[in-house]
Design a protein around this motif. Structure first.
Motif, PDB file in Angstrom:
ATOM      1  N   LYS A  70       0.830  -1.211   0.000  1.00 38.74           N
ATOM      2  CA  LYS A  70       0.000   0.000   0.000  1.00 38.74           C
ATOM      3  C   LYS A  70       0.867   1.265   0.000  1.00 38.74           C
ATOM      4  O   LYS A  70       0.460   2.310   0.478  1.00 38.74           O
ATOM      5  N   LYS A  72       1.799   3.364  -2.238  1.00 35.26           N
ATOM      6  CA  LYS A  72       1.279   4.538  -2.943  1.00 35.26           C
ATOM      7  C   LYS A  72       0.347   5.355  -2.053  1.00 35.26           C
ATOM      8  O   LYS A  72       0.521   6.556  -1.873  1.00 35.26           O
ATOM      9  N   GLU A  73      -0.627   4.644  -1.444  1.00 38.36           N
ATOM     10  CA  GLU A  73      -1.625   5.338  -0.612  1.00 38.36           C
ATOM     11  C   GLU A  73      -1.016   5.864   0.681  1.00 38.36           C
ATOM     12  O   GLU A  73      -1.339   6.966   1.131  1.00 38.36           O
ATOM     13  N   LEU A  74      -0.093   5.103   1.265  1.00 32.10           N
ATOM     14  CA  LEU A  74       0.445   5.488   2.579  1.00 32.10           C
ATOM     15  C   LEU A  74       1.556   6.534   2.479  1.00 32.10           C
ATOM     16  O   LEU A  74       1.587   7.492   3.236  1.00 32.10           O
ATOM     17  N   ASP A  76       3.381   7.751  -0.799  1.00 29.52           N
ATOM     18  CA  ASP A  76       3.411   8.697  -1.927  1.00 29.52           C
ATOM     19  C   ASP A  76       2.397   9.821  -1.724  1.00 29.52           C
ATOM     20  O   ASP A  76       2.592  10.940  -2.180  1.00 29.52           O
ATOM     21  N   SER A  77       1.317   9.504  -1.031  1.00 32.21           N
ATOM     22  CA  SER A  77       0.269  10.512  -0.812  1.00 32.21           C
ATOM     23  C   SER A  77       0.670  11.517   0.261  1.00 32.21           C
ATOM     24  O   SER A  77       0.040  12.555   0.428  1.00 32.21           O
ATOM     25  N   GLY A  78       1.729  11.178   1.028  1.00 34.50           N
ATOM     26  CA  GLY A  78       2.164  12.078   2.106  1.00 34.50           C
ATOM     27  C   GLY A  78       1.462  11.805   3.425  1.00 34.50           C
ATOM     28  O   GLY A  78       1.717  12.481   4.422  1.00 34.50           O
ATOM     29  N   ALA A  79       0.561  10.800   3.460  1.00 31.67           N
ATOM     30  CA  ALA A  79      -0.140  10.470   4.708  1.00 31.67           C
ATOM     31  C   ALA A  79       0.867  10.108   5.797  1.00 31.67           C
ATOM     32  O   ALA A  79       0.751  10.537   6.949  1.00 31.67           O
ATOM     33  N   ASP A  83      10.149   9.704   2.709  1.00 30.12           N
ATOM     34  CA  ASP A  83      10.580  10.040   1.344  1.00 30.12           C
ATOM     35  C   ASP A  83      11.166   8.838   0.608  1.00 30.12           C
ATOM     36  O   ASP A  83      10.997   8.683  -0.589  1.00 30.12           O
TER      37      ASP A  83
END
Length: 340
Positions: A70, A72-74, A76-79, A83
């Motif tokens: 996950k 991308k969601e966790l 890459d989204s900045g949630a 980095d």
């Protein structure tokens, strides 16, 4: 102990606590590298450092496939402010996969997003260029652009010149385009036949991921001690044969035709077990053995019976250095367990 041995400052405390990070100088740090054994503490430390101190670059070691799936969601989204993710299991799996895809190689390192490779092979008497000067490679292969970057002879590094003579048993590191690797390898040794049969001892994260990647192109067997884990693996893997037992048992290896196995990979989480089962597999006829060894002191003791010792630390450190030295340097790799 670290403070006495290395020229560094150490801070004792919980890595996720704001006070610990403050004591360690988080207010003016350019980078946080979170590499504890806990994914949760690593992510939490990155989060705290970013929220309170706006730390510009945050690198985190994350092992769990659950988080990585996950990403991308966790991330890459900045949630979760991470980095760069370092996943030791993934790096080790990629490494072993490359070694199996390039028969005869001792180390395969990617540059320029895989278009160029640095490959180590052991020179064998009878190879066209063995016993001759390096500059003759160009005469043999006028259309192939290659460069010998380093030679290790009797554990000493030699910086190669055009008139350097390759000796049998040298470890030769050469750079070439991906499609020319096989041609250059054939100059230094007789080309190994492509591998077909692979046996993996240890069905943990690395063993399971590797089997999943290889099972389409190779005949793969996984030997795993835990019956429960075997059941999980047999549901997870489609083509792989999963065997419940220990690869330290000669009878099991013989029964599973170890003498016809091209590559035996010892990937349990116990160094001593890995070394013993690799030596046993080699004696019983496995053509090549690849052994996971986390204790660097052991890696240097390994003799002729183990063809390739894989060190997760060295692979992970190379990946970390790439990010730490970003700017003018785009890729860093560690050769021969840190010798260069």
């Amino acid at each position: 102990a670290l403070q006495e041995r290395l020229d560094i400052r150490t801070v004792h405390g919980d890595a996720g606590h704001p006070t610990t990070l403050l004591n360690a100088g988080a207010e003016d740090a350019d980078m946080l590298i979170a590499v504890t054994n806990s994914d949760e503490i690593n992510m939490h430390a990155c989060s705290v450092a970013f929220t309170l101190y706006r730390t510009p670059t945050k690198i985190s070691r994350i092992r769990s496939a659950d988080y990585l799936d996950k990403a991308k969601e966790l991330f890459d989204s900045g949630a979760i402010p991470v980095d760069v993710i370092i996943g030791p299991e993934q790096l080790v799996t990629n490494n072993i996969e490359q070694l199996i895809a390039n028969p005869g190689s001792l180390q395969v390192l990617d540059f320029a997003e895989g278009r160029i490779r640095l490959v180590a092979v052991r020179a064998i008497a009878g190879g066209p260029i063995v016993g001759r000067q390096l500059q003759e490679i160009r005469e043999h292969m006028p259309k192939v652009d290659t460069r010998v970057a380093a030679i290790f002879r009797r554990n000493q590094a030699i910086i190669p010149e055009g008139d350097t003579v390759v000796e049998p048993d040298d470890e030769v590191f050469f750079i070439a385009a991906r499609e020319n690797i096989r041609a250059v390898t054939s100059e230094l040794r007789t080309i190994d036949e492509p591998y077909r049969r692979v046996m993996i001892a240890g069905g943990g994260n690395i063993g399971a991921t590797l089997a999943g990647r290889l099972e389409r192109d190779y005949q793969v067997k996984v030997v795993e001690l835990s019956y429960e884990r075997c059941r999980t693996l047999s549901e997870l893997l489609e083509e792989t044969i999963v065997l419940n037992g220990s690869a330290n048992e000669p009878a099991l290896l013989v029964q599973e035709n170890i003498e016809n196995t091209d590559v035996f990979c010892a990937l349990t989480n116990n160094d001593e077990s890995n070394i013993m089962m690799s030596m046993l597999a080699k004696r019983l006829g496995a053509k090549k053995v690849i052994t996971l060894i986390t204790n660097s002191a052991y890696a240097d003791l390994v003799g002729q019976e183990i063809d390739i010792a894989i060190s997760p630390q060295q692979i992970t450190i190379g990946s970390l250095l790439t990010h730490v030295r970003r700017g003018e340097i785009s890729n860093v790799h560690s050769l021969r367990r840190g010798a260069a």
